[in-house]
Design an enzyme around this catalytic site. Sequence first.
Site, PDB file in Angstrom:
ATOM      1  N   ARG A 182      32.156  -6.489 -19.407  1.00 33.75           N
ATOM      2  CA  ARG A 182      32.159  -5.304 -20.375  1.00 33.75           C
ATOM      3  C   ARG A 182      32.962  -4.116 -19.466  1.00 33.75           C
ATOM      4  O   ARG A 182      32.415  -3.513 -18.413  1.00 33.75           O
ATOM      5  CB  ARG A 182      30.728  -4.827 -20.914  1.00 33.75           C
ATOM      6  N   ASP A 468      20.139   3.053 -20.284  1.00 35.44           N
ATOM      7  CA  ASP A 468      21.486   3.297 -19.596  1.00 35.44           C
ATOM      8  C   ASP A 468      21.938   4.623 -20.367  1.00 35.44           C
ATOM      9  O   ASP A 468      21.179   5.165 -20.902  1.00 35.44           O
ATOM     10  CB  ASP A 468      22.268   2.058 -19.943  1.00 35.44           C
TER      11      ASP A 468
END
Length: 567
Positions: A182, A468
Site C-alpha cells: 500500500r 494506526d
Amino acid sequence: MRYDTYGDSAPIKKTGAGYDVPEGVDIRGRYDGEFAKILTRDALQFVADLQREFRNRIRYAIECRKEAKSRYNAGALPGFEHPATKYIREGEWTCAPVPPAVADRKVEITGPVERKMIINALNSGAKVFMADFEDALSPSWENLMRGQVNLRDAVNGTISFHDKARNRVYKLNDQIAKLFVRPRGWHLPEAHILIDGEPATGCLVDFGLYFYHNYAAFRRNQGAGYGPFFYLPKMEHSREAKIWNCVFEKAEKMAGIERGSIRATVLIETLPAVFQMNEILYELRDHSVGLNCGRWDYIFSYVKTFQAHPDRPLPDRVQVGMTQHFMKSYSDLLVWTCHRRGVHAMGGMAAQIPIRDDPAANKAALELVRKDKLREVKAGHDGTWAAHPGLIPACMEVFANNMGNTPHQIQAMKREDAANITEEDLIQRPRGVRTLEGLRLNTRVGIQYLAAWLTGTGSVPLYNLMEDAATAEISRVQNWQWLKYGVELDGDGLGVKVTFDLLGRVVEDEMARIEREVGKEKFKKGMYKEACKMFVRQCAAPTLDDFLTLDAYNNIVIHYPKGSSRL
C-alpha cells in the site's frame, strides 16, 4: 533493468547527499549505501517520468476534492449524482478475471514495512500480507527507504532479521502469504525527493521504486505471471482511480509486461467514494482485484464530509460499529457492487491484540473478533483483515467454516437485496451517546499515537488494540466536531457542553494519566508534550484540517546536508 531510451547518455548529477541522480532530481535525505541500491539513477528516472506525466492530473484531482468540500460545506450532500456515468452504474460489465495466485484471500494481515514485521506477517498463515507505506508507517526518510530495502529482500526470498535481544534469527518459511503493497495517498508529498524543484508525490515514489526493482522477481516468485499487487488508499473519486490506471499502464509498458499484470484493491474509506464504487472499478477494470471496507477512515471521512453540518454529530466512536445503519449499508453495497463486477469484496480490520496476561479478557476479545467476522462472511465478504498474527486462526476458522471449499463468494453471494440501497441509507445519522469518557479516550489515544508517530512509529499498540493513523484522525475530528458545535454530553457528563475549558481540563487529566501509564522516564524522553500541543491545536482549529499527518509531516522531515530548509 535499464531504460533503452535513457542508456548512459542521461546526465548524471551528484547531489550533496551523495546519490547519483538524473537531470531535475534532487535527493535531500541522508545518504546510505543500502538506500543507494534502491535510489539508482534509472529507478529515479522512472519515478521522475511518472511525476512529470501525472503531476498536473494529480493537482487537478486535489483541486476537485477542494471544490467538493466547498459544496458539502455549503450544505450539499454526496450522492450518485453523476448522469455522465449512469451507463457505468447501470451497464452489464465485469472486471478482468481474478489472477489464480490471489483467488483465496480469506484472511489478510496488515502492517508496516519493517523487517521483522514483514517476515512474521509473511509467515503468519494469512493468505495475504499488505505491507504498508501509508497509515501504519511514520513516513520518515529512514522508514521509507528501509521499507524499500526490506521489500526487495522479501520479494527475492532473502530477507532475514537477527533479534539481538532474543538472540533469534527470523527467516521466511517455505509457504508464505501473497504480498500486496500500500503506497501513500495522493495528497502526501515526499519532501526528501525533489523533482524539478518540487517535492515528489509520495505514492509515486512508493510505487515507482518498489515496482522498478521488484516486478520481475515478484511475477516469478509470487504472482504466477501476474503482479505486483497493490492496495490503493484514500481515494475520493473515480478520476483518481483513472490516474492510477494510467500509472499502471505506463509501468507495464516500461517493463514490457502484459497490460493487466499489475492488480490493485481499492480501499473504500471515504464517504464520497462509496457513491463511486462502480466508476472506480470501471476505471481499473483491467487492473482490479476488488474493494475493501476501510471502516475506520470511513468514519473519519463521514465527520470530515459533514464538518459544516451541526445536525450530524457522531456518537462516541466506540459505538460507531458495522451494525450502525449507514455502516451496514456501506458494507452491503460494497459486496453487491464487487460481486456484480466479478471481484473480491474485502471486510474490515480486526484491530485486537492478544491479551497475554488476562486469559478471560483475551477470550472475550477473541469472541468479539469471531462475531464480527461471522457478520462479514454472512454478509458476503470474501475475506477480512487482521492486525495481529494471533487473530489469524480465529478469522480463518470463521471464513473457512462458512464458505465451504470455495476460495471466495463472488458467484455464490450476489446480494441483489443491496441493489436498493439509497443515498439516505449511506448517510443516515449514526445513533448513540456522546460521553465525557468518549472525549477522554479520543484525547488519550490521539496524543499517544501522535507521540509515537513523531518518533518514527506508525503502528501503535494502545489499550489492547493495534492503532494506526486512522484512529488518531477519528479522535481528532470527533473532538473538533464536538467542540465546534458545543455538543451536550450524555452519561457521566450529562448536560455538560464541550467547550475550550472542558477540553483543557480533559487534556490536563489525560496527560497526567499517560505519564502514570508509560512512566515518568518514558514520558520525559518521548514527544508527548509536542504531540499534545499539535493534537490540541488541531482539535481547537477554527476550520478542520484535512489530514493530521499532513500537518505533522514537517516535524519528521530532515534535510541533508543539515541546515537545508524544510518545506
